[in-house]
Design a protein around this motif. Structure first.
Motif, PDB file in Angstrom:
ATOM      1  N   UNK A   1      27.439 -63.635 -77.864  1.00  0.00           N
ATOM      2  CA  UNK A   1      26.570 -64.801 -77.783  1.00  0.00           C
ATOM      3  C   UNK A   1      27.117 -65.813 -76.786  1.00  0.00           C
ATOM      4  N   UNK A   2      26.217 -66.536 -76.130  1.00  0.00           N
ATOM      5  CA  UNK A   2      26.568 -67.744 -75.388  1.00  0.00           C
ATOM      6  C   UNK A   2      26.430 -68.921 -76.334  1.00  0.00           C
ATOM      7  N   UNK A   3      27.365 -69.869 -76.257  1.00  0.00           N
ATOM      8  CA  UNK A   3      27.349 -71.033 -77.146  1.00  0.00           C
ATOM      9  C   UNK A   3      27.117 -72.312 -76.343  1.00  0.00           C
ATOM     10  N   UNK A   4      26.215 -73.150 -76.846  1.00  0.00           N
ATOM     11  CA  UNK A   4      26.035 -74.515 -76.347  1.00  0.00           C
ATOM     12  C   UNK A   4      26.469 -75.449 -77.466  1.00  0.00           C
ATOM     13  N   UNK A   5      27.536 -76.222 -77.220  1.00  0.00           N
ATOM     14  CA  UNK A   5      28.175 -77.007 -78.277  1.00  0.00           C
ATOM     15  C   UNK A   5      27.958 -78.500 -78.032  1.00  0.00           C
ATOM     16  N   UNK A   6      27.486 -79.194 -79.073  1.00  0.00           N
ATOM     17  CA  UNK A   6      27.386 -80.652 -79.053  1.00  0.00           C
ATOM     18  C   UNK A   6      28.313 -81.202 -80.127  1.00  0.00           C
ATOM     19  N   UNK A   7      29.122 -82.214 -79.789  1.00  0.00           N
ATOM     20  CA  UNK A   7      30.068 -82.805 -80.736  1.00  0.00           C
ATOM     21  C   UNK A   7      29.892 -84.315 -80.763  1.00  0.00           C
ATOM     22  N   UNK A   8      29.860 -84.884 -81.990  1.00  0.00           N
ATOM     23  CA  UNK A   8      29.707 -86.322 -82.174  1.00  0.00           C
ATOM     24  C   UNK A   8      30.984 -86.912 -82.744  1.00  0.00           C
ATOM     25  N   UNK A   9      31.473 -87.986 -82.150  1.00  0.00           N
ATOM     26  CA  UNK A   9      32.608 -88.719 -82.688  1.00  0.00           C
ATOM     27  C   UNK A   9      32.159 -89.901 -83.526  1.00  0.00           C
ATOM     28  N   UNK A  10      30.934 -90.363 -83.265  1.00  0.00           N
ATOM     29  CA  UNK A  10      30.372 -91.505 -83.986  1.00  0.00           C
ATOM     30  C   UNK A  10      28.863 -91.330 -84.021  1.00  0.00           C
ATOM     31  N   UNK A  11      28.205 -91.755 -85.088  1.00  0.00           N
ATOM     32  CA  UNK A  11      26.748 -91.607 -85.143  1.00  0.00           C
ATOM     33  C   UNK A  11      26.024 -92.466 -84.118  1.00  0.00           C
ATOM     34  N   UNK A  12      26.712 -93.469 -83.574  1.00  0.00           N
ATOM     35  CA  UNK A  12      26.084 -94.363 -82.608  1.00  0.00           C
ATOM     36  C   UNK A  12      26.365 -93.969 -81.160  1.00  0.00           C
ATOM     37  N   UNK A  13      27.256 -92.999 -80.963  1.00  0.00           N
ATOM     38  CA  UNK A  13      27.624 -92.592 -79.603  1.00  0.00           C
ATOM     39  C   UNK A  13      26.955 -91.265 -79.257  1.00  0.00           C
ATOM     40  N   UNK A  14      26.652 -91.052 -77.978  1.00  0.00           N
ATOM     41  CA  UNK A  14      26.054 -89.769 -77.584  1.00  0.00           C
ATOM     42  C   UNK A  14      27.067 -88.636 -77.751  1.00  0.00           C
ATOM     43  N   UNK A  15      26.583 -87.413 -77.983  1.00  0.00           N
ATOM     44  CA  UNK A  15      27.512 -86.296 -78.170  1.00  0.00           C
ATOM     45  C   UNK A  15      28.103 -85.819 -76.849  1.00  0.00           C
ATOM     46  N   UNK A  16      29.278 -85.200 -76.935  1.00  0.00           N
ATOM     47  CA  UNK A  16      29.826 -84.492 -75.787  1.00  0.00           C
ATOM     48  C   UNK A  16      29.262 -83.073 -75.787  1.00  0.00           C
ATOM     49  N   UNK A  17      29.209 -82.481 -74.618  1.00  0.00           N
ATOM     50  CA  UNK A  17      28.600 -81.157 -74.465  1.00  0.00           C
ATOM     51  C   UNK A  17      29.608 -80.174 -73.907  1.00  0.00           C
ATOM     52  N   UNK A  18      29.705 -79.008 -74.514  1.00  0.00           N
ATOM     53  CA  UNK A  18      30.616 -77.956 -74.060  1.00  0.00           C
ATOM     54  C   UNK A  18      29.909 -76.608 -74.152  1.00  0.00           C
ATOM     55  N   UNK A  19      30.514 -75.603 -73.524  1.00  0.00           N
ATOM     56  CA  UNK A  19      29.949 -74.260 -73.551  1.00  0.00           C
ATOM     57  C   UNK A  19      31.036 -73.260 -73.918  1.00  0.00           C
ATOM     58  N   UNK A  20      30.595 -72.079 -74.325  1.00  0.00           N
ATOM     59  CA  UNK A  20      31.552 -71.042 -74.668  1.00  0.00           C
ATOM     60  C   UNK A  20      30.859 -69.731 -74.972  1.00  0.00           C
TER      61      UNK A  20
END
Length: 201
Positions: A61-80
């Protein structure tokens, strides 16, 4: 003297023949209690429909990853990428992930299974950003949608962090995994979302 020697040979021959005779003897039938124990262990060890359903998610599978550090901040984006395979005679699925997290290389290793005894699905997870183990347990429906609760050790507080995880399959080649855990204010927030897209064989 000859008679004593001859008797010694006969005794030796008899002693050597005893193990063979014991092997040829029919084993004693198990008692009802022993039979029940054997059947329970066999039932616990036999892969069932839950394991067959789990095997449907085997592949690359290809992975598209979104991670949130705070509910008010936009997520960071990574792949794998993620590779899944069944082991132990179809009883357990192994997942190996390779990605980047916040610009750093990331390796992850997960085990997924179904316990015939408890009637629950289970999962473990280790990765290269820690040395601990996440353990989770949950339920899945016939469509493969799952809800798990898992926990791991917090490096800062040394206490346990508990998270809720869900996964669903919009189609046969796409899985959406989401993780929800305590935010800065202690309330549940979305921490991560991974979209898995199956690669063509």
């Amino acid at each position: 003297m000859r008679r004593s020697f001859r008797l010694s040979l006969i005794a030796l021959a008899c002693s050597l023949a005893l193990p063979a005779a014991a092997q040829e003897a029919a084993p004693a039938a198990p008692s009802p209690e022993e039979q029940a124990v054997m059947e329970a262990y066999q039932k616990a060890a036999t892969p069932g429909p839950q394991h067959a359903k789990m095997a449907e998610s085997v592949g690359s599978f290809d992975m598209a990853v979104l991670s949130w550090q705070s509910p008010d901040a936009p997520p960071t984006s990574d792949t794998g990428t993620s590779t899944r395979r069944m082991v132990l005679g179809g009883r357990v699925m192994v997942e190996e992930a390779k990605a980047t997290m916040m610009g750093q290389p990331f390796d992850g290793l997960g085990l997924h299974g179904f316990d015939n005894v408890s009637g629950k699905y289970w999962a473990t997870w280790n990765d290269s950003v820690g040395t601990g183990l996440m353990v989770a347990e949950g339920d899945c429906d016939d469509q493969g949608s799952c809800t798990f609760t898992g926990s791991w050790n917090d490096p800062v507080t040394k206490g346990r962090i508990t998270a809720r995880m869900t996964s669903r399959w919009p189609d046969a080649n796409t899985e959406i995994f989401e993780m929800f855990g305590p935010g800065p204010d202690g309330k549940e927030m979305k921490m991560m979302q991974i979209t898995y897209t199956r690669r063509a064989p």
